[in-house]
Design a protein around this motif. Structure first.
Motif, PDB file in Angstrom:
ATOM      1  N   PRO A   1       0.933  10.685  -2.056  1.00  0.00           N
ATOM      2  CA  PRO A   1      -0.507  10.348  -2.059  1.00  0.00           C
ATOM      3  C   PRO A   1      -1.304  11.364  -2.867  1.00  0.00           C
ATOM      4  O   PRO A   1      -2.104  12.148  -2.341  1.00  0.00           O
ATOM      5  CB  PRO A   1      -0.859  10.390  -0.571  1.00  0.00           C
TER       6      PRO A   1
ATOM      7  N   GLN B   1       2.764   4.557  -0.857  1.00  0.00           N
ATOM      8  CA  GLN B   1       2.728   5.600  -1.881  1.00  0.00           C
ATOM      9  C   GLN B   1       3.800   6.630  -1.554  1.00  0.00           C
ATOM     10  O   GLN B   1       3.800   7.199  -0.457  1.00  0.00           O
ATOM     11  CB  GLN B   1       1.376   6.321  -1.895  1.00  0.00           C
TER      12      GLN B   1
ATOM     13  N   ARG C   1      -7.641   5.463   3.904  1.00  0.00           N
ATOM     14  CA  ARG C   1      -7.278   4.672   2.729  1.00  0.00           C
ATOM     15  C   ARG C   1      -6.888   3.248   3.130  1.00  0.00           C
ATOM     16  O   ARG C   1      -6.443   2.468   2.297  1.00  0.00           O
ATOM     17  CB  ARG C   1      -6.109   5.345   1.985  1.00  0.00           C
TER      18      ARG C   1
ATOM     19  N   TYR D   1     -12.509   5.299  -4.337  1.00  0.00           N
ATOM     20  CA  TYR D   1     -12.572   6.390  -3.377  1.00  0.00           C
ATOM     21  C   TYR D   1     -13.967   6.998  -3.424  1.00  0.00           C
ATOM     22  O   TYR D   1     -14.493   7.253  -4.516  1.00  0.00           O
ATOM     23  CB  TYR D   1     -11.589   7.504  -3.739  1.00  0.00           C
TER      24      TYR D   1
ATOM     25  N   GLN E   1      -3.186  -2.486  -8.107  1.00  0.00           N
ATOM     26  CA  GLN E   1      -4.363  -2.690  -7.262  1.00  0.00           C
ATOM     27  C   GLN E   1      -5.373  -1.591  -7.564  1.00  0.00           C
ATOM     28  O   GLN E   1      -5.025  -0.408  -7.577  1.00  0.00           O
ATOM     29  CB  GLN E   1      -3.989  -2.644  -5.780  1.00  0.00           C
TER      30      GLN E   1
ATOM     31  N   SER F   1       2.130   6.373   6.481  1.00  0.00           N
ATOM     32  CA  SER F   1       1.845   7.118   5.260  1.00  0.00           C
ATOM     33  C   SER F   1       2.551   8.460   5.222  1.00  0.00           C
ATOM     34  O   SER F   1       2.728   9.128   6.247  1.00  0.00           O
ATOM     35  CB  SER F   1       0.331   7.330   5.140  1.00  0.00           C
TER      36      SER F   1
ATOM     37  N   GLU G   1      -8.722   4.576  -8.555  1.00  0.00           N
ATOM     38  CA  GLU G   1      -7.265   4.712  -8.606  1.00  0.00           C
ATOM     39  C   GLU G   1      -6.642   3.364  -8.934  1.00  0.00           C
ATOM     40  O   GLU G   1      -6.994   2.351  -8.325  1.00  0.00           O
ATOM     41  CB  GLU G   1      -6.727   5.210  -7.265  1.00  0.00           C
ATOM     42  N   GLU G   2      -5.728   3.365  -9.865  1.00  0.00           N
ATOM     43  CA  GLU G   2      -4.937   2.183 -10.182  1.00  0.00           C
ATOM     44  C   GLU G   2      -3.585   2.354  -9.484  1.00  0.00           C
ATOM     45  O   GLU G   2      -2.701   3.081  -9.956  1.00  0.00           O
ATOM     46  CB  GLU G   2      -4.748   2.049 -11.691  1.00  0.00           C
ATOM     47  N   HIS G   3      -3.467   1.734  -8.329  1.00  0.00           N
ATOM     48  CA  HIS G   3      -2.264   1.896  -7.508  1.00  0.00           C
ATOM     49  C   HIS G   3      -1.221   0.861  -7.898  1.00  0.00           C
ATOM     50  O   HIS G   3      -1.486  -0.344  -7.887  1.00  0.00           O
ATOM     51  CB  HIS G   3      -2.630   1.734  -6.033  1.00  0.00           C
ATOM     52  N   THR G   4      -0.024   1.334  -8.229  1.00  0.00           N
ATOM     53  CA  THR G   4       1.084   0.438  -8.532  1.00  0.00           C
ATOM     54  C   THR G   4       1.871   0.178  -7.257  1.00  0.00           C
ATOM     55  O   THR G   4       2.362   1.103  -6.614  1.00  0.00           O
ATOM     56  CB  THR G   4       2.011   1.053  -9.601  1.00  0.00           C
ATOM     57  N   THR G   5       1.981  -1.077  -6.878  1.00  0.00           N
ATOM     58  CA  THR G   5       2.670  -1.455  -5.651  1.00  0.00           C
ATOM     59  C   THR G   5       4.186  -1.388  -5.851  1.00  0.00           C
ATOM     60  O   THR G   5       4.669  -1.366  -6.989  1.00  0.00           O
ATOM     61  CB  THR G   5       2.281  -2.876  -5.230  1.00  0.00           C
TER      62      THR G   5
ATOM     63  N   TRP H   1       0.803  -1.220   0.000  1.00  0.00           N
ATOM     64  CA  TRP H   1       0.000   0.000   0.000  1.00  0.00           C
ATOM     65  C   TRP H   1       0.840   1.276   0.000  1.00  0.00           C
ATOM     66  O   TRP H   1       0.299   2.384   0.000  1.00  0.00           O
ATOM     67  CB  TRP H   1      -0.931   0.007   1.206  1.00  0.00           C
TER      68      TRP H   1
END
Length: 204
Positions: free
Chosen positions: A26, A23, A113, A198, A194, A52, A184-188, A21
């Motif tokens: 953010p 970032q 989040r 939101y 992932q 975070s 959101e397309e979160h890149t790990t 998770w």
């Protein structure tokens, strides 16, 4: 392990920039907060903040009233150490959001989040919503992000719940209006992707 033990173990055994998770910036959370709370006097709580960098970014933008809540004291220690003297104005709460005593109408913005999609029990979700309704002022905004309905089924060895924007907003009931939603397309850190949902909710 109970919830506290699980997350203490995570933050004591893993580098914070290697967890899925993480970032570095953010971006989406910052953009939403700037839109719903342009005043730097806004009272903001980041729920399930972990280590975070949102706190760092909000401080650098001049926000003055920040509360950071996480079930893991170890996670908060990482953030305080990273921030150094800049951590002093922040209120740090090592507590379970389902159990902590939060002052009524204490916050203009509630950001999460990391917590809600781990609440697989309906009673826990109801308790979370009760906590939110207590702590957020009327007219305040809740920004809640979870795994999207095509997101991961598990994270950090735990089962998760997945949501569309409408199904997530529905969890919070008639006390909240859905103001906006985002995907959101979160890149790990390992290169995986992932999908997150939101929602931005306004308390009536």
């Amino acid at each position: 392990m109970n919830r506290t033990e699980h997350w203490e173990h995570v933050y004591r055994t893993k580098a914070v920039d290697t967890v899925s998770w993480y970032q570095a910036e953010p971006t989406l959370s910052l953009a939403i907060i700037a839109e719903v709370a342009p005043s730097r006097n806004a009272r903001i709580i980041d729920v399930g903040a972990g280590a975070s960098r949102l706190t760092d970014a909000l401080l650098s933008r001049g926000y003055e009233h920040l509360t950071v809540l996480d079930i893991s004291a170890a996670a908060l220690d990482v953030s305080r150490a990273r921030l150094g003297d800049a951590a002093a104005p922040v209120t740090w709460l090592a507590a379970d959001v389902l159990e902590v005593a939060l002052a009524p109408s204490a916050y203009d913005v509630w950001h999460d989040r990391a917590v809600f999609h781990f609440l697989t029990d309906a009673a826990d979700r109801a308790r979370y919503v009760q906590q939110l309704r207590t702590a957020l002022r009327a007219g305040g905004h809740a920004i809640v992000a979870t795994f999207a309905d095509d997101g991961p089924l598990r994270c950090s060895g735990l089962e998760t719940c997945r949501y569309s924007d409408l199904s997530l907003a529905a969890e919070f009931g008639e006390a909240f209006d859905l103001v906006a939603s985002h995907r959101e397309e979160h890149t790990t850190p390992s290169g995986g992707v992932q999908a997150f949902t939101y929602v931005v909710l306004r308390m009536r």
